[in-house]
Design an enzyme around this catalytic site. Structure first.
Site, short mmCIF file in Angstrom:
data_model
loop_
_atom_site.label_atom_id
_atom_site.label_comp_id
_atom_site.label_asym_id
_atom_site.label_seq_id
_atom_site.Cartn_x
_atom_site.Cartn_y
_atom_site.Cartn_z
CE LYS A 14 1.04 0.62 1.39
NZ LYS A 14 1.52 0.92 0.02
NE ARG A 89 3.89 -4.73 -0.43
CZ ARG A 89 3.31 -3.75 -1.11
NH1 ARG A 89 3.86 -2.57 -1.16
NH2 ARG A 89 2.20 -3.96 -1.74
NE ARG A 128 -6.66 0.96 -4.63
CZ ARG A 128 -5.63 0.59 -3.86
NH1 ARG A 128 -4.89 1.49 -3.28
NH2 ARG A 128 -5.37 -0.68 -3.66
NE ARG A 134 -3.79 -0.75 -7.69
CZ ARG A 134 -3.00 -0.56 -6.65
NH1 ARG A 134 -2.83 0.66 -6.17
NH2 ARG A 134 -2.38 -1.57 -6.08
NE ARG A 145 -2.52 -5.67 -3.74
CZ ARG A 145 -3.32 -4.61 -3.93
NH1 ARG A 145 -4.57 -4.79 -4.31
NH2 ARG A 145 -2.86 -3.40 -3.72
P1 AMP Z 1 1.26 -1.34 -3.86
O1 AMP Z 1 0.74 -0.26 -4.75
O2 AMP Z 1 2.27 -0.83 -2.86
O3 AMP Z 1 0.16 -2.11 -3.19
O4 AMP Z 1 2.06 -2.37 -4.78
C1 AMP Z 1 1.41 -3.05 -5.84
C2 AMP Z 1 2.12 -4.38 -6.13
O5 AMP Z 1 3.49 -4.12 -6.51
C3 AMP Z 1 2.21 -5.33 -4.94
O6 AMP Z 1 1.04 -6.10 -4.77
C4 AMP Z 1 3.41 -6.18 -5.35
O7 AMP Z 1 3.08 -7.11 -6.35
C5 AMP Z 1 4.34 -5.14 -5.99
N1 AMP Z 1 5.23 -4.52 -4.97
C6 AMP Z 1 5.20 -3.23 -4.53
N2 AMP Z 1 6.15 -3.00 -3.61
C7 AMP Z 1 6.80 -4.17 -3.45
C8 AMP Z 1 7.87 -4.60 -2.62
N3 AMP Z 1 8.48 -3.76 -1.76
N4 AMP Z 1 8.29 -5.88 -2.72
C9 AMP Z 1 7.71 -6.74 -3.57
N5 AMP Z 1 6.67 -6.42 -4.37
C10 AMP Z 1 6.21 -5.15 -4.31
#
Ligand code: AMP
Length: 197
Positions: A14, A89, A128, A134, A145
């Site tokens: 995404k 989310r 990744r 990461r 996650r």
């Molecule tokens: P992502 O790169 O979108 O997977 O985001 C990495 C991390 O950031 C997630 O595992 C959460 O800890 C935090 N995070 C990102 N977006 C949100 C959201 N909308 N609400 C809460 N935590 C978020």
């Protein structure tokens, strides 16, 4: 003015597809994951608040996340439209976003659901992890996650489905194939790409 949201599990691509689609439509990408990671590396107050949460793969509190997004969407470069990646989310965040957009007399035009089988997303995340290192791409955190995605994030698609704005896209294929599928679905809604710059 196009307002989009891209939703998919970790490893669905995404982030990559979101960037490509935002470029094609000439709109800003707002990725909450990128905002949080940037804040952590810059060592800002926000970064200190979210560091441990992100490393555990948990969700940052809704109020804090929604405040960050409202702030970002209020800036001038979001005036021509935006693509949200990673927000909302959960259903509480959907309500926060609804309230914010309603206050501006706006709404999302389309929600792109990237559909990828679980084994494909897990192998993409492992790839990744090897490439980018990461800190939240370890096996245990990935499992957390993915579980949060299924429990909290997948239900937001039902909310948007009742509004008739979800385009479910097959997320298996080459990057270009997937981008083309998304663009075709958006164009079928009458959403048009930016004229070539
Ligand atoms: P992502 O790169 O979108 O997977 O985001 C990495 C991390 O950031 C997630 O595992 C959460 O800890 C935090 N995070 C990102 N977006 C949100 C959201 N909308 N609400 C809460 N935590 C978020």
């Amino acid at each position: 003015m196009t307002r989009l949201l891209i939703v998919g599990p970790q490893g669905s691509g995404k982030g990559t597809q979101g960037t490509r689609i935002a470029e094609a439509f000439g709109i800003l990408t707002v990725s909450t994951g990128d905002v949080f990671r940037g804040a952590v590396s810059a060592g800002t107050e926000l970064g200190q608040q979210v560091k441990a949460i992100i490393e555990a793969g948990d969700l940052v509190p809704d109020e804090l996340t929604s405040a960050v997004v409202r702030d970002r969407l209020s800036q001038q470069d979001a005036a021509d439209g935006f693509l949200l990646d990673g927000y909302p989310r959960n259903v509480a965040q959907v309500m926060h976003l609804d309230e914010f957009l309603e206050g501006r007399d706006e709404q999302l035009d389309a929600v792109i659901e990237l559909d990828v089988p679980r084994d494909v997303s897990i192998s993409r995340i492992s790839l990744r992890a090897a490439e980018q290192g990461r800190s939240d791409d370890t096996e245990e955190v990935i499992a957390n996650r993915l579980a949060i995605y299924e429990r909290e994030t997948a239900p937001i698609l039902d909310v948007y489905r009742t509004r008739g704005i979800v385009d479910r896209i097959d997320g298996v294929g080459s990057l270009d194939e997937i981008t083309d599928r998304i663009i075709a679905a958006l164009e079928a809604r009458g959403l048009n790409r930016a004229a070539a710059a």
